[in-house]
Design a protein around this motif. Structure first.
Motif, PDB file in Angstrom:
ATOM      1  N   ASP A  25       1.635   9.181  -7.541  1.00 55.81           N
ATOM      2  CA  ASP A  25       3.052   9.205  -7.164  1.00 55.81           C
ATOM      3  C   ASP A  25       3.266   9.239  -5.654  1.00 55.81           C
ATOM      4  O   ASP A  25       4.239   8.669  -5.151  1.00 55.81           O
ATOM      5  CB  ASP A  25       3.753  10.410  -7.792  1.00 55.81           C
ATOM      6  CG  ASP A  25       3.883  10.279  -9.296  1.00 55.81           C
ATOM      7  OD1 ASP A  25       3.777   9.140  -9.807  1.00 55.81           O
ATOM      8  OD2 ASP A  25       4.079  11.304  -9.964  1.00 55.81           O
TER       9      ASP A  25
ATOM     10  N   PHE B 150      -0.358  -6.589  -3.073  1.00 56.94           N
ATOM     11  CA  PHE B 150      -0.391  -5.173  -3.419  1.00 56.94           C
ATOM     12  C   PHE B 150      -1.830  -4.725  -3.666  1.00 56.94           C
ATOM     13  O   PHE B 150      -2.282  -3.713  -3.142  1.00 56.94           O
ATOM     14  CB  PHE B 150       0.481  -4.941  -4.656  1.00 56.94           C
ATOM     15  CG  PHE B 150       0.737  -3.509  -5.003  1.00 56.94           C
ATOM     16  CD1 PHE B 150       0.746  -2.507  -4.050  1.00 56.94           C
ATOM     17  CD2 PHE B 150       1.005  -3.155  -6.315  1.00 56.94           C
ATOM     18  CE1 PHE B 150       1.009  -1.184  -4.385  1.00 56.94           C
ATOM     19  CE2 PHE B 150       1.266  -1.847  -6.669  1.00 56.94           C
ATOM     20  CZ  PHE B 150       1.262  -0.865  -5.706  1.00 56.94           C
TER      21      PHE B 150
ATOM     22  N   TRP C  59       1.561  -0.175 -10.622  1.00 61.43           N
ATOM     23  CA  TRP C  59       2.499   0.847 -10.153  1.00 61.43           C
ATOM     24  C   TRP C  59       2.394   2.120 -10.975  1.00 61.43           C
ATOM     25  O   TRP C  59       2.418   3.226 -10.451  1.00 61.43           O
ATOM     26  CB  TRP C  59       3.914   0.280 -10.215  1.00 61.43           C
ATOM     27  CG  TRP C  59       4.916   1.137  -9.530  1.00 61.43           C
ATOM     28  CD1 TRP C  59       5.811   1.975 -10.127  1.00 61.43           C
ATOM     29  CD2 TRP C  59       5.130   1.267  -8.123  1.00 61.43           C
ATOM     30  NE1 TRP C  59       6.579   2.604  -9.182  1.00 61.43           N
ATOM     31  CE2 TRP C  59       6.169   2.181  -7.941  1.00 61.43           C
ATOM     32  CE3 TRP C  59       4.535   0.689  -7.019  1.00 61.43           C
ATOM     33  CZ2 TRP C  59       6.633   2.542  -6.680  1.00 61.43           C
ATOM     34  CZ3 TRP C  59       4.999   1.041  -5.774  1.00 61.43           C
ATOM     35  CH2 TRP C  59       6.025   1.953  -5.612  1.00 61.43           C
ATOM     36  N   ARG C  60       2.268   1.952 -12.296  1.00 65.01           N
ATOM     37  CA  ARG C  60       2.184   3.117 -13.185  1.00 65.01           C
ATOM     38  C   ARG C  60       0.860   3.855 -13.070  1.00 65.01           C
ATOM     39  O   ARG C  60       0.744   4.984 -13.529  1.00 65.01           O
ATOM     40  CB  ARG C  60       2.401   2.690 -14.627  1.00 65.01           C
ATOM     41  CG  ARG C  60       3.832   2.344 -14.925  1.00 65.01           C
ATOM     42  CD  ARG C  60       4.004   2.030 -16.376  1.00 65.01           C
ATOM     43  NE  ARG C  60       5.400   1.760 -16.682  1.00 65.01           N
ATOM     44  CZ  ARG C  60       5.822   1.290 -17.821  1.00 65.01           C
ATOM     45  NH1 ARG C  60       4.960   1.030 -18.782  1.00 65.01           N
ATOM     46  NH2 ARG C  60       7.091   1.065 -18.017  1.00 65.01           N
TER      47      ARG C  60
ATOM     48  N   HIS D 160       3.693   5.786  -4.092  1.00 67.48           N
ATOM     49  CA  HIS D 160       4.843   4.953  -4.440  1.00 67.48           C
ATOM     50  C   HIS D 160       5.725   4.656  -3.228  1.00 67.48           C
ATOM     51  O   HIS D 160       6.124   3.513  -3.028  1.00 67.48           O
ATOM     52  CB  HIS D 160       5.668   5.602  -5.539  1.00 67.48           C
ATOM     53  CG  HIS D 160       5.001   5.521  -6.873  1.00 67.48           C
ATOM     54  ND1 HIS D 160       5.611   5.963  -8.015  1.00 67.48           N
ATOM     55  CD2 HIS D 160       3.793   5.070  -7.276  1.00 67.48           C
ATOM     56  CE1 HIS D 160       4.808   5.782  -9.051  1.00 67.48           C
ATOM     57  NE2 HIS D 160       3.692   5.246  -8.612  1.00 67.48           N
TER      58      HIS D 160
ATOM     59  N   TYR E  10       4.118   2.100  -0.746  1.00 67.01           N
ATOM     60  CA  TYR E  10       3.953   0.706  -1.166  1.00 67.01           C
ATOM     61  C   TYR E  10       5.158   0.152  -1.909  1.00 67.01           C
ATOM     62  O   TYR E  10       5.060  -0.864  -2.591  1.00 67.01           O
ATOM     63  CB  TYR E  10       2.703   0.587  -2.049  1.00 67.01           C
ATOM     64  CG  TYR E  10       1.448   0.962  -1.323  1.00 67.01           C
ATOM     65  CD1 TYR E  10       0.979   0.195  -0.265  1.00 67.01           C
ATOM     66  CD2 TYR E  10       0.735   2.103  -1.664  1.00 67.01           C
ATOM     67  CE1 TYR E  10      -0.170   0.539   0.413  1.00 67.01           C
ATOM     68  CE2 TYR E  10      -0.420   2.462  -0.989  1.00 67.01           C
ATOM     69  CZ  TYR E  10      -0.863   1.673   0.050  1.00 67.01           C
ATOM     70  OH  TYR E  10      -2.000   2.012   0.722  1.00 67.01           O
ATOM     71  N   ILE E  11       6.303   0.768  -1.754  1.00 68.82           N
ATOM     72  CA  ILE E  11       7.495   0.356  -2.489  1.00 68.82           C
ATOM     73  C   ILE E  11       7.950  -1.071  -2.161  1.00 68.82           C
ATOM     74  O   ILE E  11       8.552  -1.739  -2.991  1.00 68.82           O
ATOM     75  CB  ILE E  11       8.658   1.353  -2.257  1.00 68.82           C
ATOM     76  CG1 ILE E  11       9.787   1.094  -3.237  1.00 68.82           C
ATOM     77  CG2 ILE E  11       9.204   1.269  -0.867  1.00 68.82           C
ATOM     78  CD1 ILE E  11       9.905   2.116  -4.279  1.00 68.82           C
TER      79      ILE E  11
ATOM     80  N   MET F 165       2.362  -5.939 -11.698  1.00 64.03           N
ATOM     81  CA  MET F 165       2.932  -4.986 -10.744  1.00 64.03           C
ATOM     82  C   MET F 165       3.276  -3.672 -11.438  1.00 64.03           C
ATOM     83  O   MET F 165       2.984  -2.595 -10.919  1.00 64.03           O
ATOM     84  CB  MET F 165       4.174  -5.569 -10.073  1.00 64.03           C
ATOM     85  CG  MET F 165       3.882  -6.649  -9.063  1.00 64.03           C
ATOM     86  SD  MET F 165       2.905  -6.074  -7.676  1.00 64.03           S
ATOM     87  CE  MET F 165       4.033  -4.945  -6.892  1.00 64.03           C
TER      88      MET F 165
ATOM     89  N   GLU G 232       5.835  -6.747  -3.441  1.00 66.11           N
ATOM     90  CA  GLU G 232       6.367  -7.463  -4.595  1.00 66.11           C
ATOM     91  C   GLU G 232       5.353  -8.413  -5.214  1.00 66.11           C
ATOM     92  O   GLU G 232       5.490  -8.788  -6.365  1.00 66.11           O
ATOM     93  CB  GLU G 232       7.619  -8.237  -4.206  1.00 66.11           C
ATOM     94  CG  GLU G 232       8.767  -7.340  -3.807  1.00 66.11           C
ATOM     95  CD  GLU G 232      10.004  -8.122  -3.423  1.00 66.11           C
ATOM     96  OE1 GLU G 232       9.997  -9.357  -3.552  1.00 66.11           O
ATOM     97  OE2 GLU G 232      10.972  -7.485  -2.996  1.00 66.11           O
TER      98      GLU G 232
END
Length: 65
Positions: free
Chosen positions: A40, A55, A35-36, A43, A46-47, A31, A50
């Motif tokens: 941006d 995802f 995510w990284r 983000h 899709y926050i 994840m 989990e």
């Protein structure tokens, strides 16, 4: 991303169900990596994700044509 996850031995966390046992400790690592490496602006969209498989599939649905 896929190649990096394969090399690190983490691809099974987002791959379809296989005979490979997935260590739950690897899921946060995947994840964080995904995510990284997304833009941006995505983000906030899709926050709430989990699970790395969910995802990944959501991103694939969004970007695969």
């Amino acid at each position: 991303m896929k190649l990096h996850l394969i090399v690190k031995g983490l691809w099974a966390t987002i791959e379809e169900a296989t005979n490979v046992l997935v260590d739950d400790a690897n899921k946060p690592t995947v994840m964080i990596f995904i995510w990284r490496n997304i833009h941006d602006a995505l983000h906030t969209e899709y926050i709430t994700k989990e699970d790395p498989r969910a995802f990944w599939l959501t991103l694939a649905d969004h970007f695969d044509y």
